[in-house]
Design a protein around this motif. Structure first.
Motif, PDB file in Angstrom:
ATOM      1  N   LEU A 195       0.813  -1.218   0.000  1.00 42.64           N
ATOM      2  CA  LEU A 195       0.000   0.000   0.000  1.00 42.64           C
ATOM      3  C   LEU A 195       0.844   1.265   0.000  1.00 42.64           C
ATOM      4  CD1 LEU A 195      -2.916  -1.003   2.395  1.00 42.64           C
ATOM      5  CD2 LEU A 195      -2.958  -0.823  -0.098  1.00 42.64           C
ATOM      6  N   LYS A 196       1.973   1.241   0.697  1.00 41.63           N
ATOM      7  CA  LYS A 196       2.794   2.451   0.734  1.00 41.63           C
ATOM      8  C   LYS A 196       3.554   2.692  -0.576  1.00 41.63           C
ATOM      9  CE  LYS A 196       6.932   0.636   3.029  1.00 41.63           C
ATOM     10  NZ  LYS A 196       7.817   0.767   4.166  1.00 41.63           N
ATOM     11  N   TYR A 197       3.624   1.676  -1.425  1.00 47.14           N
ATOM     12  CA  TYR A 197       4.293   1.818  -2.718  1.00 47.14           C
ATOM     13  C   TYR A 197       3.311   1.975  -3.871  1.00 47.14           C
ATOM     14  CZ  TYR A 197       8.383   0.123  -0.213  1.00 47.14           C
ATOM     15  OH  TYR A 197       9.407  -0.022   0.675  1.00 47.14           O
ATOM     16  N   SER A 198       2.044   2.108  -3.593  1.00 44.29           N
ATOM     17  CA  SER A 198       1.049   2.152  -4.669  1.00 44.29           C
ATOM     18  C   SER A 198       1.286   3.352  -5.587  1.00 44.29           C
ATOM     19  CB  SER A 198      -0.369   2.202  -4.084  1.00 44.29           C
ATOM     20  OG  SER A 198      -0.549   3.397  -3.370  1.00 44.29           O
ATOM     21  N   GLY A 199       0.940   3.153  -6.826  1.00 46.06           N
ATOM     22  CA  GLY A 199       1.135   4.192  -7.835  1.00 46.06           C
ATOM     23  C   GLY A 199       0.927   3.620  -9.221  1.00 46.06           C
ATOM     24  N   LYS A 200       1.209   4.424 -10.231  1.00 44.99           N
ATOM     25  CA  LYS A 200       0.997   4.001 -11.613  1.00 44.99           C
ATOM     26  C   LYS A 200       1.917   2.843 -12.024  1.00 44.99           C
ATOM     27  CE  LYS A 200      -0.307   6.528 -14.931  1.00 44.99           C
ATOM     28  NZ  LYS A 200      -1.600   6.704 -15.517  1.00 44.99           N
ATOM     29  N   GLU A 201       3.121   2.795 -11.435  1.00 45.19           N
ATOM     30  CA  GLU A 201       4.044   1.711 -11.782  1.00 45.19           C
ATOM     31  C   GLU A 201       3.475   0.357 -11.356  1.00 45.19           C
ATOM     32  OE1 GLU A 201       5.043   4.454 -10.085  1.00 45.19           O
ATOM     33  OE2 GLU A 201       6.323   5.455 -11.542  1.00 45.19           O
ATOM     34  N   LEU A 202       2.911   0.297 -10.150  1.00 45.56           N
ATOM     35  CA  LEU A 202       2.320  -0.958  -9.682  1.00 45.56           C
ATOM     36  C   LEU A 202       1.036  -1.273 -10.434  1.00 45.56           C
ATOM     37  CD1 LEU A 202       2.910  -0.923  -5.820  1.00 45.56           C
ATOM     38  CD2 LEU A 202       4.208  -2.066  -7.604  1.00 45.56           C
ATOM     39  N   ASP A 203       0.276  -0.238 -10.781  1.00 43.89           N
ATOM     40  CA  ASP A 203      -0.923  -0.459 -11.596  1.00 43.89           C
ATOM     41  C   ASP A 203      -0.545  -1.032 -12.958  1.00 43.89           C
ATOM     42  OD1 ASP A 203      -2.487   0.523  -9.540  1.00 43.89           O
ATOM     43  OD2 ASP A 203      -2.646   2.540 -10.405  1.00 43.89           O
ATOM     44  N   ALA A 204       0.558  -0.562 -13.514  1.00 35.44           N
ATOM     45  CA  ALA A 204       1.030  -1.066 -14.803  1.00 35.44           C
ATOM     46  C   ALA A 204       1.394  -2.547 -14.696  1.00 35.44           C
ATOM     47  CB  ALA A 204       2.233  -0.260 -15.274  1.00 35.44           C
ATOM     48  N   MET A 205       2.119  -2.915 -13.650  1.00 37.01           N
ATOM     49  CA  MET A 205       2.495  -4.324 -13.467  1.00 37.01           C
ATOM     50  C   MET A 205       1.268  -5.189 -13.206  1.00 37.01           C
ATOM     51  SD  MET A 205       5.525  -5.191 -13.939  1.00 37.01           S
ATOM     52  CE  MET A 205       6.523  -4.055 -14.829  1.00 37.01           C
ATOM     53  N   LYS A 206       0.296  -4.634 -12.489  1.00 35.87           N
ATOM     54  CA  LYS A 206      -0.943  -5.375 -12.230  1.00 35.87           C
ATOM     55  C   LYS A 206      -1.685  -5.636 -13.541  1.00 35.87           C
ATOM     56  CE  LYS A 206      -3.227  -4.033  -8.612  1.00 35.87           C
ATOM     57  NZ  LYS A 206      -4.148  -3.326  -7.701  1.00 35.87           N
ATOM     58  N   ALA A 207      -1.717  -4.642 -14.425  1.00 33.58           N
ATOM     59  CA  ALA A 207      -2.382  -4.797 -15.722  1.00 33.58           C
ATOM     60  C   ALA A 207      -1.656  -5.829 -16.594  1.00 33.58           C
ATOM     61  CB  ALA A 207      -2.460  -3.453 -16.436  1.00 33.58           C
ATOM     62  N   GLU A 264      -1.537  -5.569 -24.988  1.00 35.73           N
ATOM     63  CA  GLU A 264      -1.294  -4.376 -25.802  1.00 35.73           C
ATOM     64  C   GLU A 264      -1.968  -3.150 -25.194  1.00 35.73           C
ATOM     65  OE1 GLU A 264      -2.657  -5.638 -29.624  1.00 35.73           O
ATOM     66  OE2 GLU A 264      -0.714  -6.480 -30.161  1.00 35.73           O
ATOM     67  N   LYS A 265      -3.158  -3.353 -24.625  1.00 35.61           N
ATOM     68  CA  LYS A 265      -3.862  -2.245 -23.979  1.00 35.61           C
ATOM     69  C   LYS A 265      -3.068  -1.736 -22.767  1.00 35.61           C
ATOM     70  CE  LYS A 265      -8.255  -1.032 -21.856  1.00 35.61           C
ATOM     71  NZ  LYS A 265      -9.541  -1.536 -21.364  1.00 35.61           N
ATOM     72  N   ALA A 266      -2.542  -2.659 -21.973  1.00 36.03           N
ATOM     73  CA  ALA A 266      -1.730  -2.276 -20.814  1.00 36.03           C
ATOM     74  C   ALA A 266      -0.479  -1.524 -21.263  1.00 36.03           C
ATOM     75  CB  ALA A 266      -1.346  -3.503 -19.998  1.00 36.03           C
ATOM     76  N   LEU A 267       0.136  -1.977 -22.346  1.00 36.55           N
ATOM     77  CA  LEU A 267       1.324  -1.296 -22.857  1.00 36.55           C
ATOM     78  C   LEU A 267       1.015   0.115 -23.346  1.00 36.55           C
ATOM     79  CD1 LEU A 267       3.201  -4.106 -24.825  1.00 36.55           C
ATOM     80  CD2 LEU A 267       3.770  -3.153 -22.601  1.00 36.55           C
ATOM     81  N   SER A 268      -0.150   0.301 -23.927  1.00 40.02           N
ATOM     82  CA  SER A 268      -0.492   1.637 -24.413  1.00 40.02           C
ATOM     83  C   SER A 268      -0.951   2.558 -23.283  1.00 40.02           C
ATOM     84  CB  SER A 268      -1.545   1.561 -25.514  1.00 40.02           C
ATOM     85  OG  SER A 268      -2.768   1.091 -24.991  1.00 40.02           O
ATOM     86  N   VAL A 269      -1.718   2.031 -22.340  1.00 39.27           N
ATOM     87  CA  VAL A 269      -2.199   2.851 -21.219  1.00 39.27           C
ATOM     88  C   VAL A 269      -1.043   3.275 -20.316  1.00 39.27           C
ATOM     89  CG1 VAL A 269      -3.593   2.809 -19.109  1.00 39.27           C
ATOM     90  CG2 VAL A 269      -4.535   1.916 -21.241  1.00 39.27           C
ATOM     91  N   TYR A 270      -0.135   2.348 -20.048  1.00 38.52           N
ATOM     92  CA  TYR A 270       0.997   2.611 -19.152  1.00 38.52           C
ATOM     93  C   TYR A 270       2.300   2.702 -19.930  1.00 38.52           C
ATOM     94  CZ  TYR A 270      -2.394   1.289 -15.602  1.00 38.52           C
ATOM     95  OH  TYR A 270      -3.503   1.218 -14.799  1.00 38.52           O
ATOM     96  N   GLU A 271       2.246   3.348 -21.084  1.00 42.00           N
ATOM     97  CA  GLU A 271       3.412   3.424 -21.965  1.00 42.00           C
ATOM     98  C   GLU A 271       4.617   4.058 -21.272  1.00 42.00           C
ATOM     99  OE1 GLU A 271       4.616   4.999 -26.415  1.00 42.00           O
ATOM    100  OE2 GLU A 271       2.680   5.535 -25.574  1.00 42.00           O
ATOM    101  N   LYS A 272       4.390   5.136 -20.566  1.00 41.48           N
ATOM    102  CA  LYS A 272       5.492   5.841 -19.904  1.00 41.48           C
ATOM    103  C   LYS A 272       6.152   4.947 -18.852  1.00 41.48           C
ATOM    104  CE  LYS A 272       6.591   9.999 -17.332  1.00 41.48           C
ATOM    105  NZ  LYS A 272       6.502  10.008 -15.885  1.00 41.48           N
ATOM    106  N   GLU A 273       5.343   4.291 -18.049  1.00 35.69           N
ATOM    107  CA  GLU A 273       5.870   3.470 -16.955  1.00 35.69           C
ATOM    108  C   GLU A 273       6.582   2.217 -17.467  1.00 35.69           C
ATOM    109  OE1 GLU A 273       2.764   4.642 -17.075  1.00 35.69           O
ATOM    110  OE2 GLU A 273       2.738   6.060 -15.425  1.00 35.69           O
ATOM    111  N   LEU A 274       6.110   1.656 -18.572  1.00 30.00           N
ATOM    112  CA  LEU A 274       6.641   0.378 -19.050  1.00 30.00           C
ATOM    113  C   LEU A 274       7.719   0.517 -20.118  1.00 30.00           C
ATOM    114  CD1 LEU A 274       3.291  -1.601 -19.223  1.00 30.00           C
ATOM    115  CD2 LEU A 274       5.037  -1.724 -17.447  1.00 30.00           C
ATOM    116  N   SER A 275       7.812   1.656 -20.771  1.00 29.32           N
ATOM    117  CA  SER A 275       8.764   1.792 -21.868  1.00 29.32           C
ATOM    118  C   SER A 275      10.019   2.570 -21.513  1.00 29.32           C
ATOM    119  CB  SER A 275       8.095   2.471 -23.068  1.00 29.32           C
ATOM    120  OG  SER A 275       7.048   1.671 -23.543  1.00 29.32           O
TER     121      SER A 275
END
Length: 143
Positions: free
Chosen positions: A24-36, A50-61
């Motif tokens: 919970l203390k590390y929650s954020g877009k990066e963890l949401d990206a990994m969850k997706a 592909e949807k996860a890669l496009s939605v979280y492009e910044k975090e994953l690329s």
């Protein structure tokens, strides 16, 4: 650690790890990206991936290591989906496979040829007819 769980086919563990109090203390877009990505891997869905890669492009690329691992994971998912899709056929048109998997025919044909060359698929591509001919498993190694 989450990416390692996904890559080692333990993507269900990602949900368990992220639902704990420590996460919970590390929650954020990066963890949401990994969850997706984990959810897409669990459901073996290229469309969700592909949807996860496009939605979280910044975090994953941004991270080159993560990006290279996700590329490998995409190839693995594509390979698994293609093998599962062509399993009931002895002869199938490449266009039909591409339509069923929602990818361009050239991408599917390229991956199928790679599977044949890597001996992960016992068959041949008839490019003049635009189809894949799958040989019975008993014929492996006889030619």
């Amino acid at each position: 650690m989450l990416l390692c769980k996904i890559m080692t086919q333990d993507s269900q563990d990602v949900t368990n790890l992220l639902s704990g109090q420590i996460a919970l203390k590390y929650s954020g877009k990066e963890l949401d990206a990994m969850k997706a990505v984990a959810a897409a891997h669990t459901s073996r869905s290229l469309l969700e991936f592909e949807k996860a890669l496009s939605v979280y492009e910044k975090e994953l690329s941004e991270d080159l290591i993560v990006h290279s691992h996700l590329s490998a994971l995409y190839d693995t998912l594509l390979e698994q989906n293609l093998l599962r899709l062509i399993e009931p056929f002895s002869k199938v048109e490449v266009s039909h496979i591409a339509e069923r998997i929602n990818l361009e025919e050239s991408v599917v044909e390229s991956k199928l040829s790679q599977l044949v060359l890597d001996k992960k698929l016992n068959g041949t591509l008839d490019q003049s007819a635009g189809c894949l001919i799958v040989f019975p498993e008993s014929d492996i190694g006889k030619s």
